[in-house]
Design an enzyme around this catalytic site. Sequence first.
Site, PDB file in Angstrom:
ATOM      1  N   ASP A 102       0.799  -1.236  -0.132  1.00  0.00           N
ATOM      2  CA  ASP A 102       0.022   0.065  -0.157  1.00  0.00           C
ATOM      3  C   ASP A 102       0.908   1.206  -0.090  1.00  0.00           C
ATOM      4  O   ASP A 102       2.069   1.282   0.325  1.00  0.00           O
ATOM      5  CB  ASP A 102      -0.910  -0.013   1.169  1.00  0.00           C
ATOM      6  CG  ASP A 102      -2.069  -0.923   1.195  1.00  0.00           C
ATOM      7  OD1 ASP A 102      -2.060  -1.856   0.240  1.00  0.00           O
ATOM      8  OD2 ASP A 102      -2.816  -1.005   1.931  1.00  0.00           O
ATOM      9  N   ASP A 103       0.111   2.450  -0.533  1.00  0.00           N
ATOM     10  CA  ASP A 103       0.616   3.597  -0.334  1.00  0.00           C
ATOM     11  C   ASP A 103       1.585   4.190  -1.330  1.00  0.00           C
ATOM     12  O   ASP A 103       2.118   5.250  -1.273  1.00  0.00           O
ATOM     13  CB  ASP A 103       1.252   3.931   1.139  1.00  0.00           C
ATOM     14  CG  ASP A 103       0.436   3.813   2.559  1.00  0.00           C
ATOM     15  OD1 ASP A 103      -0.975   3.548   1.913  1.00  0.00           O
ATOM     16  OD2 ASP A 103       0.800   3.668   3.362  1.00  0.00           O
ATOM     17  N   HIS A 153      -5.650   2.623  -4.262  1.00  0.00           N
ATOM     18  CA  HIS A 153      -5.782   3.101  -2.712  1.00  0.00           C
ATOM     19  C   HIS A 153      -6.201   4.624  -2.554  1.00  0.00           C
ATOM     20  O   HIS A 153      -5.685   5.386  -1.874  1.00  0.00           O
ATOM     21  CB  HIS A 153      -4.140   2.911  -2.423  1.00  0.00           C
ATOM     22  CG  HIS A 153      -4.352   2.681  -0.803  1.00  0.00           C
ATOM     23  ND1 HIS A 153      -4.908   1.645  -0.137  1.00  0.00           N
ATOM     24  CD2 HIS A 153      -3.383   3.198   0.025  1.00  0.00           C
ATOM     25  CE1 HIS A 153      -4.724   1.680   1.157  1.00  0.00           C
ATOM     26  NE2 HIS A 153      -3.844   2.905   1.320  1.00  0.00           N
ATOM     27  N   HIS A 157      -5.418   9.169  -0.497  1.00  0.00           N
ATOM     28  CA  HIS A 157      -5.135   8.186   0.912  1.00  0.00           C
ATOM     29  C   HIS A 157      -6.357   8.567   1.744  1.00  0.00           C
ATOM     30  O   HIS A 157      -6.079   8.626   2.721  1.00  0.00           O
ATOM     31  CB  HIS A 157      -3.707   8.053   1.411  1.00  0.00           C
ATOM     32  CG  HIS A 157      -3.561   7.090   2.491  1.00  0.00           C
ATOM     33  ND1 HIS A 157      -3.891   7.369   3.618  1.00  0.00           N
ATOM     34  CD2 HIS A 157      -2.827   5.931   2.247  1.00  0.00           C
ATOM     35  CE1 HIS A 157      -3.504   5.987   4.450  1.00  0.00           C
ATOM     36  NE2 HIS A 157      -2.971   5.349   3.516  1.00  0.00           N
ATOM     37  N   HIS A 254       3.576  -2.414   3.109  1.00  0.00           N
ATOM     38  CA  HIS A 254       3.597  -1.033   2.441  1.00  0.00           C
ATOM     39  C   HIS A 254       5.139  -0.935   1.764  1.00  0.00           C
ATOM     40  O   HIS A 254       6.049  -1.249   2.360  1.00  0.00           O
ATOM     41  CB  HIS A 254       3.742  -0.127   3.623  1.00  0.00           C
ATOM     42  CG  HIS A 254       2.285  -0.178   4.443  1.00  0.00           C
ATOM     43  ND1 HIS A 254       2.064  -1.017   5.468  1.00  0.00           N
ATOM     44  CD2 HIS A 254       1.343   0.591   4.136  1.00  0.00           C
ATOM     45  CE1 HIS A 254       0.983  -0.876   5.944  1.00  0.00           C
ATOM     46  NE2 HIS A 254       0.378   0.033   5.077  1.00  0.00           N
TER      47      HIS A 254
END
Length: 716
Positions: A102-103, A153, A157, A254
């Site tokens: 993620d991210d 995503h 965010h 991540h």
Amino acid sequence: MNLRPVVNLRLRRSAGRSTRDVPLRTHWLVLTVALAGLVSALMLNGYASHLFGNAPDAEPPPRTSYQHVPADISGGGPVIDARGTDGRTASPRPLTIALTFDDGPDPVWTPRILDLLREHSAKGTFFVVGTEVAEHQELTRRMVAEGHQLGLHTFTHADLATVPGWRRSFELRQSQLILAGAAGISTPLLRPPYSSKAEAVADEDWSAIEDARRLGYLTVLNTRDSEDWRRPGVARILAGSRPTDDEGEILLMHDAGGDRAQTVAALSVLIPELKARGYRFATVSETVGLPEPVRPATPSERLRGLGMIGALKASEIVLAVLTALLAAAGALSLLRAVITVLVARRHARSRADAWREVVTDPVTVVVPAYNERAGIEAAVRSLVGSDHPVEVIVVDDGSTDGTADLVESLGLPGVRVIRQPNAGKPAALNAGIQAASYELIVMVDGDTVFEPDAVRRLAQPFADPAVGAVSGNAKVGNRGGLLGRWQHTEYVVGFNLDRRLFDLARCMPTVPGAIGAFRRTALLRVGGVSEDTLAEDTDLTMALCRDGWRVVYEERAKAWTEAPSTLGALWRQRYRWCYGTLQAMWKHRGALAQSGEEGRFGRRSLGFVFGFQVVLPLLAPVVDVFALYGLIFLDRRHVATLWLLFVGLQTLTSVYAFRLDRESVRALWSLPFQQFVYRQLMYLVVIQSLVTAVAGSRLRWQRVERYGSLQVPTGS
């Protein structure tokens, strides 16, 4: 900048018309479009930069209600299709692991993770943030090229469970567009930020999942959280990532959001270890047995995506430019305040015994008048009541309201009336100059009332033979109400502080038409009052300075003028003033390259006027735009502090200016309110005047409507 058409302008002010009018609508249309583009760019940048969710994924806001989440969802698998009454879920196959990140993408850690996955022939699924994709497009394309799966995503965010529906839709649509523009793909996979396992889905999360389904998305949660976002150490990340009993997993990790060195180190151990146990690493769709959901983007999607990425890049450039302009505006404002206050203090001290030799020579007062019946009687009576010998010449410039008849009917001693066909104010002034009996000439507008000692004080500086003109101190008489107080403040603070500076620097650009005195010799030597510009007073003053005459400011010579009483009238007056000043500056631009006294005048006066009366007002909208930007996207306390500092600087400067002019500071209570109407009006005037000048358009003569209500006020 081509202003030559402006300089060549010859005004024929007959019946309030000119030979060609200004196409104002086009100017405002262009300005409106530009402003809309600027606001849109800042809104986009503010949204992308300052509404970004920075909290770790595993730290969502508190959830309190779980009553409306179907049991099949909370007890089901991590991949959720919300279609149907209760929705459906899918779970990982045994001995299959979907490494999800993620991210990202992140320019430091994403490449290292990609290198590691390639080294071990493992596939991963990257849930990317739209703004990061736009920033790192090459990395996104590398992910696709190396066979990894991509999901969304969101755009910034954002916690989809807590934002309104419009923002949910915006977050998903924009991130999808950016992905299409950057990598040429479209994906239905979505991992909402701050999501966790299926059993943790709350009512707020379920609402967001249902909205996502209506937009065509599959929600991907996880079965195991490595907690690498905590950076607990490699050993603890490995312990939290290892599956048990040959179960399949969707593992949350991540590749961005901070230092991911522990994640990379843990992966380098975890992948070979689990492969040795018989696990394979696949994408999310392969792990749960779904057909490949990612498809190539259509040409339309790619084009719109590239447009969105371009808009983000452009918004960053706009913000950088505006930040620099804001710094310039702040520096110029501070510089102007410091310079004018310091110089005004020195000027006040130098004027204590400036004119020791008394001048008693009689003075001719020339009053050009066009339809001034409302205020001409008060003006002429105040001149006749001077404590200095005067003759008064009223030049009636084709008035149609009986101005000349009224003056003649008064039968005042020493007052003459000259009638002429309407030819404009410069022609009326020149007629008065030719008819003057004396060497010293005072020019005064037909709406202005002189104090008894004003003419005498104007005459005293002419004891110095180098003085060719003297500027008096024009005061706003009708200062009741907000608009009157604002103009009163501007006259005292803006005009008079500047005149003190120009006086000491020997570069006075304007002797105001309301109250000014001249040597007849000097006037004749420069050819009298020119008709080349709408600001004949500025044009004349600049001509005198270039001819070597000294122009001084006598603040004790006071006259009271009737200021515009409506915003429309004020706009027309200031538009004419500003446009005329630009004409005069262009006409006398040659002084910049001259040597000696003329060159010093050009560089000092034209430089100051251009910097502080043209450039600074043009930068002023940046302050307002940034204030709105800050109120929406930044810390409101910081914005309020900066605004208070700005107003405080203006207040301190204004208090000092009012003290110098011996004015009551009570009028300054309206200063904070001046920031919301008056200041915007003034810089819009400058903007339109500059556009008109650059376009070479002709501006019609704008005459302020007079009401004849002017009286010398006893206080403010």
